[in-house]
Design an enzyme around this catalytic site. Structure first.
Site, PDB file in Angstrom:
ATOM      1  N   CYS A 276     -37.837  -2.145 -29.474  1.00  0.00           N
ATOM      2  CA  CYS A 276     -37.615  -0.707 -29.263  1.00  0.00           C
ATOM      3  C   CYS A 276     -37.491  -0.329 -27.786  1.00  0.00           C
ATOM      4  CB  CYS A 276     -38.695   0.133 -29.930  1.00  0.00           C
ATOM      5  SG  CYS A 276     -39.724  -0.728 -31.105  1.00  0.00           S
ATOM      6  N   ARG A 305     -45.235 -12.477 -31.499  1.00  0.00           N
ATOM      7  CA  ARG A 305     -46.483 -11.776 -31.790  1.00  0.00           C
ATOM      8  C   ARG A 305     -47.608 -12.789 -31.910  1.00  0.00           C
ATOM      9  NH1 ARG A 305     -44.420  -7.083 -36.090  1.00  0.00           N
ATOM     10  NH2 ARG A 305     -42.796  -6.317 -34.689  1.00  0.00           N
ATOM     11  N   GLN A 323     -35.896 -10.529 -35.650  1.00  0.00           N
ATOM     12  CA  GLN A 323     -35.752  -9.303 -36.451  1.00  0.00           C
ATOM     13  C   GLN A 323     -34.298  -8.945 -36.684  1.00  0.00           C
ATOM     14  OE1 GLN A 323     -37.775  -5.566 -36.019  1.00  0.00           O
ATOM     15  NE2 GLN A 323     -39.486  -6.485 -34.911  1.00  0.00           N
ATOM     16  N   ASP A 325     -32.960  -6.003 -36.545  1.00  0.00           N
ATOM     17  CA  ASP A 325     -33.497  -4.735 -36.057  1.00  0.00           C
ATOM     18  C   ASP A 325     -32.389  -3.730 -35.716  1.00  0.00           C
ATOM     19  OD1 ASP A 325     -35.421  -2.969 -35.304  1.00  0.00           O
ATOM     20  OD2 ASP A 325     -35.962  -3.970 -33.434  1.00  0.00           O
ATOM     21  N   HIS A 327     -32.223   0.581 -33.993  1.00  0.00           N
ATOM     22  CA  HIS A 327     -32.818   1.878 -33.685  1.00  0.00           C
ATOM     23  C   HIS A 327     -31.728   2.925 -33.773  1.00  0.00           C
ATOM     24  CE1 HIS A 327     -35.715  -1.023 -32.085  1.00  0.00           C
ATOM     25  NE2 HIS A 327     -36.579  -0.141 -32.539  1.00  0.00           N
ATOM     26  N   LYS A 411     -44.143   4.850 -41.690  1.00  0.00           N
ATOM     27  CA  LYS A 411     -43.095   3.916 -42.116  1.00  0.00           C
ATOM     28  C   LYS A 411     -42.865   4.013 -43.618  1.00  0.00           C
ATOM     29  CE  LYS A 411     -45.324   0.055 -40.882  1.00  0.00           C
ATOM     30  NZ  LYS A 411     -45.385  -1.408 -40.733  1.00  0.00           N
ATOM     31  N   HIS A 457     -36.585   3.607 -36.553  1.00  0.00           N
ATOM     32  CA  HIS A 457     -36.619   2.142 -36.410  1.00  0.00           C
ATOM     33  C   HIS A 457     -36.377   1.584 -37.804  1.00  0.00           C
ATOM     34  CE1 HIS A 457     -39.465   2.299 -32.747  1.00  0.00           C
ATOM     35  NE2 HIS A 457     -39.424   3.545 -33.184  1.00  0.00           N
TER      36      HIS A 457
HETATM   37  C1  TSB Z   1     -38.070  -2.201 -37.214  1.00  0.00           C
HETATM   38  N1  TSB Z   1     -40.070  -1.679 -34.042  1.00  0.00           N
HETATM   39  C2  TSB Z   1     -39.865  -1.921 -35.445  1.00  0.00           C
HETATM   40  C3  TSB Z   1     -38.425  -2.281 -35.712  1.00  0.00           C
HETATM   41  O1  TSB Z   1     -37.553  -1.427 -35.004  1.00  0.00           O
HETATM   42  C4  TSB Z   1     -40.809  -3.060 -35.863  1.00  0.00           C
HETATM   43  O2  TSB Z   1     -41.031  -3.994 -35.098  1.00  0.00           O
HETATM   44  N2  TSB Z   1     -41.337  -2.968 -37.079  1.00  0.00           N
HETATM   45  S1  TSB Z   1     -42.350  -4.042 -37.733  1.00  0.00           S
HETATM   46  O3  TSB Z   1     -43.438  -4.286 -36.854  1.00  0.00           O
HETATM   47  O4  TSB Z   1     -42.685  -3.546 -39.031  1.00  0.00           O
HETATM   48  O5  TSB Z   1     -41.580  -5.380 -37.912  1.00  0.00           O
HETATM   49  C5  TSB Z   1     -40.348  -5.415 -38.607  1.00  0.00           C
HETATM   50  C6  TSB Z   1     -40.368  -6.438 -39.726  1.00  0.00           C
HETATM   51  O6  TSB Z   1     -40.687  -7.727 -39.214  1.00  0.00           O
HETATM   52  C7  TSB Z   1     -41.435  -6.211 -40.783  1.00  0.00           C
HETATM   53  O7  TSB Z   1     -40.994  -5.275 -41.718  1.00  0.00           O
HETATM   54  C8  TSB Z   1     -41.594  -7.591 -41.393  1.00  0.00           C
HETATM   55  O8  TSB Z   1     -40.622  -7.801 -42.401  1.00  0.00           O
HETATM   56  C9  TSB Z   1     -41.271  -8.526 -40.234  1.00  0.00           C
HETATM   57  N3  TSB Z   1     -42.448  -9.188 -39.626  1.00  0.00           N
HETATM   58  C10 TSB Z   1     -43.473  -8.595 -39.000  1.00  0.00           C
HETATM   59  N4  TSB Z   1     -44.359  -9.504 -38.539  1.00  0.00           N
HETATM   60  C11 TSB Z   1     -43.863 -10.728 -38.883  1.00  0.00           C
HETATM   61  C12 TSB Z   1     -44.313 -12.067 -38.682  1.00  0.00           C
HETATM   62  N5  TSB Z   1     -45.428 -12.342 -38.038  1.00  0.00           N
HETATM   63  N6  TSB Z   1     -43.559 -13.080 -39.175  1.00  0.00           N
HETATM   64  C13 TSB Z   1     -42.411 -12.816 -39.838  1.00  0.00           C
HETATM   65  N7  TSB Z   1     -41.937 -11.573 -40.036  1.00  0.00           N
HETATM   66  C14 TSB Z   1     -42.648 -10.538 -39.581  1.00  0.00           C
HETATM   67 ZN    ZN Z   2     -38.508  -0.533 -33.212  1.00  0.00          ZN
END
Ligand code: TSB
Ligand code: ZN
Length: 583
Positions: A276, A305, A323, A325, A327, A411, A457
């Site tokens: 983001c 992460r 992702q 992803d 926005h 969300k 998002h």
């Molecule tokens: C959607 N900022 C938002 C983005 O713009 C975001 O990061 N959202 S999130 O934190 O929900 O992460 C997006 C997606 O990543 C989640 O819906 C999930 O499907 C996936 N995700 C989250 N953590 C993990 C992980 N540790 N391993 C694999 N996939 C993951």
């Molecule tokens: Zn985001």
């Protein structure tokens, strides 16, 4: 799979089976002390202190035998009411039960259940006789820290399950076996899709050629689909300065999930956990008018992460992920339409993948958690009310969950169940009034004033990692033709007579962009056909005299036994149609 805990009848049955287990253990190990024996989603367990003795899988057979004996002897299960003093007297030799009793409120009636020579504290209810516990099975044994604290003693935890009749038990055991076989970690290894290595570290998966082929298809698929929907894709770096994350608020609310700072000379960099902040700056790169909105910025972006090493799980939960992803920068009056377009995109993608088993979750903040959530009640109330209204207007069937929101906003999460029963988020769509503020984003409205856009998002496939884990478990590794790493496997009956024509076919398929393998190894035909099935290749061609002489193809489709003979043109058409329709 059935949730035992939530089914009233099965809950009682499994609770009673836990007592039956403890009863049998007490007979076989008179010094055994018992902690708790609850019903869980998957059945029941009992935590038992046997001092230094360790129960093995073999001992389970012995315990099972003793349990069956108690079942057969048809012991009545009686409820007894006790005062705290009476309870303390009865369980005076059992420190675990004393612990439980002492923690019960003063003056409260304590209940215990007694069957023959065994008595245990319990709220109940229970079945009335041990005879009703005939259809049980002990599943496994493992160590578990007393009260879940690693500083405490390790107790022996025995798991089991109980049903009303033998058919239900058998069916459930078959379902469990099926789930084990569907586990993406097992299939990922067998089908050579991905791997990990202790030298790389936990939660860091490597995609092998076959897995990478599937991923490339997924990437192309979603990028094309998004482009048609008016998304523009960018590439931005996986690193950012600490200041970027201080600006966004990640530093205050998301730092624990991030890898630590890399200090170089006078710079401080971090690996990004989300994209983001970069995308906010892409938006800010030039001025915008109300007519330009919505602006949809997408990226297939690697994120990092710090997931706990005990929480990482194959590709489902990783530390480096990619992702799908985007926005969306929208005017307030466009929120409903854009959330709706995201929901429709999710539904359309799920249709392409034939995903049917999921639920929508409206993830809200926990008002009391000031650390996890940005503190602005007015902003939160507005965002949550707005998102809830949009979902209600869309007639979406959803449930609400407190404490599951992002730090910047509520969300809409799409929840699925993994083979081993994890409840995980696949897709997500989030409403954010905060980051536009933090990055001072604006557009010019009809009156020529500078006003704030709202950010949505969203991730449709979530991450390619988690989506792949899901896909493997859904398809049991038998990918649909358009995704299959190898789409067609050609097996000449005899290399001496049929290899030339097989090579001709291989070239023809390659020219038609089909991923093809020619198995010309000197192995028996039956062996090669069996291997083709084990690898779950959608089409296996068996090429002998007839095929060569008539210039045709005989194919066997994965999952069927019959062999079909067609012309080359018909076969290419069949492949192209199946790929196009994503069958
Ligand atoms: C959607 N900022 C938002 C983005 O713009 C975001 O990061 N959202 S999130 O934190 O929900 O992460 C997006 C997606 O990543 C989640 O819906 C999930 O499907 C996936 N995700 C989250 N953590 C993990 C992980 N540790 N391993 C694999 N996939 C993951
Ligand atoms: Zn985001």
């Amino acid at each position: 799979m059935i949730n035992i805990k939530e089914d009233e009848k099965l809950n009682t049955l499994n609770h009673s089976a836990a007592h039956l287990l403890a009863h049998a253990v007490k007979h076989l190990y008179p010094n055994a002390k018992f902690w708790v024996g609850p019903v869980i989603e998957e059945g029941f367990y009992y935590d038992i202190d046997l001092d230094d003795e360790v129960i093995t899988e073999e001992d389970l057979a012995k315990i099972t035998k003793e349990m069956k004996k108690i079942v057969k002897s048809d012991k009545l299960i009686k409820r007894i009411e006790l005062s705290k003093e009476e309870a303390l007297e009865i369980f005076k030799d059992d420190p675990y039960k004393i612990d439980l009793i002492e923690n019960m409120p003063e003056g409260k009636i304590i209940t215990a259940y007694k069957q023959d020579d065994f008595i245990d504290l319990c709220r109940g209810p229970h079945v009335d006789t041990t005879k009703k516990l005939k259809h049980f099975k002990l599943l496994k044994v493992s160590g578990a820290y007393y009260k879940g604290d690693s500083k405490n003693k390790v107790l022996q935890r025995i798991y089991g399950i109980c049903f009303e009749n033998e058919e239900d038990l058998e069916k459930h055991l078959a379902d469990l076996e099926d789930a084990k076989n569907r586990d993406h970690r097992k299939l990922g290894k067998e089908l050579e899709l991905f791997m990990s290595h202790e030298l790389v570290g936990p939660g860091l998966q490597m995609w092998l050629p076959k897995g990478a082929t599937v991923r490339t298809e997924l990437e192309n698929y979603i990028r094309t689909k998004e482009t048609k929907e008016g998304y523009n894709h960018v590439y931005t770096p996986s690193l950012g300065s600490v200041d970027l994350y201080k600006t966004s608020g990640h530093w205050d609310h998301y730092k624990d999930d991030m890898f630590p700072v890399m200090k170089m000379d006078n710079e401080e960099l971090v690996l990004r956990p989300m994209n983001c902040p970069h995308h906010m700056l892409v938006y800010k790169n030039k001025p915008h008018s109300y007519r330009d909105l919505p602006i949809r910025i997408g990226e297939l972006a690697p994120d990092f992460r710090y997931e706990a090493s005990g929480a990482v799980c194959g590709l489902e939960r990783v530390r480096q992920m990619c992702q799908n992803d985007a926005h969306l920068f929208v005017r307030p009056d466009q929120i409903k339409e854009e959330v709706s377009s995201v929901v429709n995109l999710i539904l359309s993608v799920y249709e392409d993948f034939n995903i049917k088993d999921y639920s929508f979750r409206l993830s809200l903040r926990d008002k009391d958690d000031k650390e996890k959530y940005f503190d602005d009640d007015e902003m939160w109330d507005k965002a949550e009310t707005e998102l809830r209204k949009v979902l209600t207007d869309l007639n979406l069937d959803f449930y609400e969950a407190k404490g599951e929101a992002a730090f910047y906003g509520p969300k809409l999460d799409v929840q699925i169940k993994s083979a081993i029963g994890h409840d995980v988020t696949l897709s997500t769509c989030q409403l954010d009034f905060l980051l536009p503020e933090r990055f001072d984003l604006t557009y010019t409205n009809e009156k020529g004033e500078k006003v704030r856009p709202v950010v949505i998002h969203r991730a449709i496939l979530g991450t390619f990692d988690r989506f792949m884990a899901f896909l493997i478990e859904e398809t049991k590794g038998a990918f649909p033709l358009w995704l299959a790493p190898t789409q067609v496997n050609i097996i000449p009956v005899n290399n001496e007579y049929h290899l030339n024509y097989s090579k001709e076919l291989e070239q023809l398929l390659k020219d038609n962009d089909i991923r093809v393998n020619l198995d010309s190894r000197d192995e028996k035909l039956g062996y090669k056909v069996r291997e083709s099935v084990t690898k779950k290749i959608p089409f296996t061609l068996i090429i002998g005299d007839k095929e060569r002489d008539t210039k045709t193809i005989s194919y066997r489709k994965y999952g069927t036994e019959e062999t079909v003979n067609v012309s080359k043109e018909e076969f290419i058409d069949l492949l192209n149609d199946t790929i196009k329709n994503k069958n």
